[in-house]
Enzyme design. Structure first.
Site, PDB file in Angstrom:
ATOM      1  N   GLU A  52      48.073  45.957  21.049  1.00  0.00           N
ATOM      2  CA  GLU A  52      47.803  44.894  20.071  1.00  0.00           C
ATOM      3  C   GLU A  52      47.107  43.675  20.677  1.00  0.00           C
ATOM      4  OE1 GLU A  52      51.155  44.067  17.541  1.00  0.00           O
ATOM      5  OE2 GLU A  52      51.160  46.089  16.731  1.00  0.00           O
TER       6      GLU A  52
ATOM      7  N   GLU B 125      52.376  53.113  16.224  1.00  0.00           N
ATOM      8  CA  GLU B 125      53.502  52.366  15.654  1.00  0.00           C
ATOM      9  C   GLU B 125      53.387  52.379  14.131  1.00  0.00           C
ATOM     10  OE1 GLU B 125      54.494  48.387  17.059  1.00  0.00           O
ATOM     11  OE2 GLU B 125      53.816  48.916  19.076  1.00  0.00           O
TER      12      GLU B 125
HETATM   13  C1  BGP Z   1      54.368  45.256  16.966  1.00  0.00           C
HETATM   14  C2  BGP Z   1      54.625  45.321  18.448  1.00  0.00           C
HETATM   15  C3  BGP Z   1      55.940  45.922  18.853  1.00  0.00           C
HETATM   16  C4  BGP Z   1      57.073  45.676  17.888  1.00  0.00           C
HETATM   17  C5  BGP Z   1      56.648  45.811  16.441  1.00  0.00           C
HETATM   18  C6  BGP Z   1      57.703  45.398  15.451  1.00  0.00           C
HETATM   19  O1  BGP Z   1      53.563  44.152  16.693  1.00  0.00           O
HETATM   20  O2  BGP Z   1      53.618  46.059  19.102  1.00  0.00           O
HETATM   21  O3  BGP Z   1      56.220  45.504  20.155  1.00  0.00           O
HETATM   22  O4  BGP Z   1      57.767  44.539  18.196  1.00  0.00           O
HETATM   23  O5  BGP Z   1      55.479  45.074  16.167  1.00  0.00           O
HETATM   24  O6  BGP Z   1      57.724  44.008  15.359  1.00  0.00           O
HETATM   25  P1  BGP Z   1      59.012  43.118  15.384  1.00  0.00           P
HETATM   26  O7  BGP Z   1      59.754  43.504  16.603  1.00  0.00           O
HETATM   27  O8  BGP Z   1      58.548  41.712  15.426  1.00  0.00           O
HETATM   28  O9  BGP Z   1      59.749  43.438  14.140  1.00  0.00           O
END
Ligand code: BGP
Length: 471
Positions: free
Chosen positions: A169, A370
């Site tokens: 990201e 993801e």
């Molecule tokens: C993405 C990231 C992850 C993870 C996910 C969920 O942006 O790559 O590392 O954290 O989001 O987000 P959050 O943990 O803020 O709910």
């Protein structure tokens, strides 16, 4: 109808600082995450949220965790390497052998279970020492440091890793770094952000070229967070705003490594704002050669925008919520979508549209690294977790996969977030995503026991049927 091939990479993902714990073990240095408590976002108190020091203690439980992944039938596992385990400060000339060894062991365990490793070189956990020297803003320092680190990984693990991702990201780090770690400073979506953006591109381009000299068979991709942006209405001004937002939020993070440079609209945007980005001609030449083999992308939601108004400011809830950009677009709510309990819009058709858009613009193989639902799970007294809401979310997205493939998109895997419970980027361990429940609370570490959630058994069935049985 179901054209999912037998070698489709079903799996799930994690990232090092969110799952490993062991923050100061075996020579590990401090990352920006280690010095940053969890909840520093507006409206949340740091005191209410755990830090990343112990996380899910995967460092000590990795064999058990990988066995659970194998039991679910995983074909792939997407995880990241913690830069500070390999180079504690980021500037050492020799790697920390204990760190190198840990990932050899982890990879061996995956290989033993026939799980394909999908390795992210860097996921939000920059060595804090480098950040203190300017981090991604300090081109001379960071490009070399990233390259030395990547070279070590490519050489060490060349017989074990086929799929690499450069940076998780990059777009979120550039636009909302201050939300991902309070240690990232000066991120303003202006001059500094775009200098970071360019420096990261140079580092990635060099790493892409380097990998080809070390391991010709390996494949490498970028891993941005991609949300297709919709216009709020069919007013041409809104459609133009959506076009701008797609470019600024999504495409500029992939263009250099497929199209070989920066889009004219981005260059105009810099000019109009008087941003003077330090870019050398020889750096631009790198983009002509450094080509990725695939695009890894994280998809949680679509985004909607309208034409910018005068009184808007640069606002953002978190990395998945909308934001505004002066003279370019203004974030808008999509009334057609439901939201998760954390306020993220849920849009499975948007997943298909995003995949199509990526295919249209780049025509490369793509993989989901993801996708998922953060929720407050409850462990019952019988040791069960009834996470029907998560199954519903995942089912609606998985339902799109055969359609996406049928559309002609080269989608070769699905790795939702997350394989097991881990600490959210800024909302603690209570915001859970995993198929496996890890028994700990924000501050009470309990016994760290692993429990299979209902979604665990459901996903096992999905994988065993190669996506045919998703009920
Ligand atoms: C993405 C990231 C992850 C993870 C996910 C969920 O942006 O790559 O590392 O954290 O989001 O987000 P959050 O943990 O803020 O709910």
């Amino acid at each position: 109808m179901n054209k999912i091939t037998k070698n489709f990479l079903w799996g799930a993902s994690t990232s090092a600082y969110q799952v490993e714990g062991a923050w100061n073990k075996d020579g590990k240095g401090l990352s920006v995450q280690d010095v940053s408590a969890g909840g520093f976002i507006k409206g949340l108190n740091v005191e209410d949220i755990t830090d990343f020091k112990v996380a899910s203690d995967h460092y000590h439980h990795y064999k058990e965790d990988i066995a659970l992944m194998a039991e679910m039938g995983f074909k792939s596992y997407r995880f990241s390497i913690n830069w500070t385990r390999i180079y504690p400060k980021g500037i050492e000339q020799e790697p920390n052998q204990k760190g190198v060894e840990f990932y050899h062991n982890l990879l061996d365990e995956l290989i033993k279970h026939k799980i394909e490793p999908l390795v992210t070189i860097h996921h939000f956990d920059l060595p804090n020492y480098l950040e203190e020297q300017g981090g991604w803003k300090n081109k001379d320092l960071i490009v070399d440091a990233y390259l030395r680190y990547a070279k070590t990984l490519f050489n060490e693990y060349k017989n074990k890793v086929k799929y690499w991702q450069t940076i998780n990201e990059q777009n979120m780090v550039v636009m909302f770094g201050h939300l991902l770690s309070k240690q990232f400073t000066g991120v303003d979506n202006g001059q500094e952000s775009y200098q970071m953006f360019h420096n990261m591109n140079v580092a990635q381009a060099k790493a892409i070229l380097l990998l080809k000299t070390i391991n010709k068979k390996a494949k490498i991709g970028v891993a941005p967070n991609i949300s297709l942006v919709y216009p709020q209405t069919n007013k041409p001004e809104d459609v133009l705003a959506a076009h701008n937002a797609n470019l600024i939020r999504n495409w500029i993070y992939i263009d250099p490594f497929v199209k070989g440079g920066y889009d004219q609209i981005l260059l105009n945007f810099w000019k109009e704002n008087n941003y003077k980005i330090d870019i050398l001609e020889e750096e631009m030449k790198l983009f002509k050669k450094a080509k990725i083999n695939f695009i890894a992308f994280n998809y949680y939601s679509s985004m909607s925008v309208k034409a910018p108004t005068k009184d808007q400011d640069f606002k953002v809830g978190d990395q998945q919520m909308g934001f505004n950009l002066e003279n370019m677009f203004q974030s808008a709510k999509n009334d057609n979508l439901q939201v998760s309990e954390y306020g993220w819009e849920i849009d499975p058709i948007g997943f298909r549209l995003t995949a199509r858009a990526l295919h249209d613009r780049y025509n490369l193989p793509i993989i989901i690294t993801e996708n998922g639902l953060g929720a407050k799970d409850v462990l019952t007294s019988e040791g069960k977790i009834h996470d029907k809401y998560r199954i519903d979310y995942l089912r609606k997205h998985i339902e799109q996969i055969p359609k996406i493939i049928n559309d002609g998109v080269k989608l070769f895997g699905y790795n939702p977030w997350s394989a097991i419970d881990l600490v959210s980027t800024h909302q603690g361990i209570s915001k859970r995503y995993g198929f496996v429940y890890v028994n700990r609370d924000e501050f009470d570490l309990k016994d760290m026991k692993r429990y299979r959630k209902d979604s665990f058994y459901w996903y096992q069935k999905v994988i065993a049927s190669n996506g045919n049985n998703i009920d």
